[in-house]
Design an enzyme around this catalytic site. Structure first.
Site, short mmCIF file in Angstrom:
data_model
loop_
_atom_site.label_atom_id
_atom_site.label_comp_id
_atom_site.label_asym_id
_atom_site.label_seq_id
_atom_site.Cartn_x
_atom_site.Cartn_y
_atom_site.Cartn_z
N ARG A 1 0.82 -1.21 0.00
CA ARG A 1 0.00 0.00 0.00
C ARG A 1 0.86 1.27 0.00
NH1 ARG A 1 -4.66 -2.05 4.26
NH2 ARG A 1 -6.00 -3.06 2.70
N GLY B 1 -12.89 -4.28 1.48
CA GLY B 1 -14.30 -3.98 1.67
C GLY B 1 -14.88 -3.13 0.56
N GLY C 1 -8.24 -9.77 0.19
CA GLY C 1 -6.97 -10.17 0.77
C GLY C 1 -6.51 -11.56 0.40
N LYS D 1 -18.47 -18.33 3.70
CA LYS D 1 -19.91 -18.26 3.95
C LYS D 1 -20.68 -17.55 2.85
CE LYS D 1 -19.59 -18.28 9.02
NZ LYS D 1 -19.99 -17.57 10.26
#
Length: 398
Positions: A41, A375, A352, A199
């Site tokens: 980053r 996100g 990630g 999930k």
């Protein structure tokens, strides 16, 4: 997406002598001693900073780091290690300023300073208007170059953009906008999306959104197990969400109604325990035993999916299809990764675990665009408008 771009301002000579405030994403992982363990980053933020310096701006950069308590800067929350690494990459000292909201910032044109962890400022997370106006008064040009935080409406991602004289997108953020537009807004067909994870519940809205647009929706990991249940296949002792089988069936039906499909694994790799040294066995999907755990897709499934990816026009990838951290269960993800690398399709990857898989197989240069946002990338896939992009659009069209 219409936003003002910092690169255009620099090309027009509109940055010379201006105070430029860059919101970067320098939130890097550190070990227990505070040493930076991975600096992607920071390196990704350097082009915007160099651009500002070369254009003759007085440059101030800030970022969050970790999850500090507002109003209480602790040593572990300090950007000091980031300032050192940024200085090494820029080839110059990068002073670190604390208390910059209260005390102001003095930096001459052609120089850069790093402003201490912005989330320590009271009101940052709640986008306090007084804080936003104070920060906006520090600059002539606000630049958002932090896609990883674009899904949050905070003081340095949204509020300051409301009140700064000029608000624009930095090169990293602009590249994300362009790549996402190419992949989702006007994709070359067939459009194939890979959505994997443990999930269905965490990615259900993404699956529902993509089902309206993509030509093939490849599911992996625990998500694939739930879809296998929906297809009437046994999954043994595998991770799944039986209560979401109806939702999985609805996604399959929505795709089928459009002439698209959700490929269901025909073979899988199973083990009796979730361990790296557990014996791995390839089985047809219909023969999974009650005590089996599905930990990867099988070779036949992997080959079939690879063929679809190599024939794709656009690929969106979020998540490995198996437990790729364990070599015995990494074949599926490796096959998918290498197929994406070999495909002539435009590909965009984010998340990630996805980035870790890309690094493991060394295909960074063969992916069309690697998103820096976790996100934020997921929310774009859901079809959401990101607050930080929304305010830049408003400022560009006002």
């Amino acid at each position: 997406m219409q936003v003002l771009r910092f690169s255009d301002l620099c090309a027009q000579g509109a940055v010379q002598g201006k105070r430029v405030f860059i919101r970067a994403d320098l939130n890097v992982p550190q070990d227990d001693s505070g040493a930076i363990t991975e600096d992607t980053r920071i390196r990704a933020s350097v082009p915007c900073i160099r651009m500002a310096l070369e254009a003759g701006a007085a440059v101030m950069v800030t970022s969050h780091l970790g999850r500090p308590t507002e109003g209480a800067l602790q040593p572990a929350d300090s950007l000091a290690p980031v300032a050192r690494r940024l200085g090494e990459l820029l080839g110059r000292e990068v002073p670190l300023l604390a208390g910059w909201v209260e005390n102001g910032v003095a930096v001459p044109p052609g120089q850069v300073v790093l402003l201490e962890n912005c989330r320590v400022n009271k009101g940052e997370k709640k986008n306090d208007e007084q804080l936003a106006r104070r920060m906006a008064s520090l600059c002539d040009i606000y630049v958002n170059d932090a896609f990883g935080t674009a899904h949050r409406a905070e003081g340095t991602t949204y509020g300051i953009a409301q009140f700064a004289p000029v608000a624009c997108a930095g090169p990293l953020l602009a590249a994300e906008i362009d790549a996402i537009g190419q992949a989702l807004a006007n994709p070359k067909r067939p459009l194939v999306a890979i959505v994997a994870g443990s999930k269905v519940s965490t990615k259900l809205t993404i699956l529902q959104s993509l089902a309206k647009n993509v030509d093939q929706l490849i599911v992996g990991g625990g998500i694939a197990n739930t879809f296998m249940l929906a297809a009437g296949l046994p999954i043994g002792n595998s991770l799944a969400e039986p209560d979401l089988v109806d939702e999985a069936k609805a996604v399959i039906a929505a795709m089928k109604a459009r002439g698209a499909e959700v490929p269901i694994p025909t073979d899988v790799v199973v083990a009796k325990a979730f361990k790296a040294d557990a014996p791995a066995t390839v089985k047809p999907a219909r023969e999974v035993a009650a005590d089996d755990m599905i930990l990867d897709i099988g070779p036949d499934t992997a080959r079939a999916l690879a063929a679809q990816l190599e024939a794709a026009g656009t690929i969106v990838w979020n998540g490995p299809v198996g437990v790729f951290e364990m070599d015995a269960f990494a074949h599926g993800t490796e096959t998918i990764a290498r197929a994406i690398a070999a495909s002539p399709a435009f590909s965009i990857a984010g998340g990630g675990d996805t980035l870790a898989a890309i690094a493991k197989y060394g295909i960074e240069k063969d992916v069309g665009y690697i998103s820096t946002g976790g996100g934020a990338f997921l929310e774009v896939l859901e079809g959401k408008t990101l607050p930080a992009l929304e305010i830049l659009q408003k400022r560009a069209t006002a």
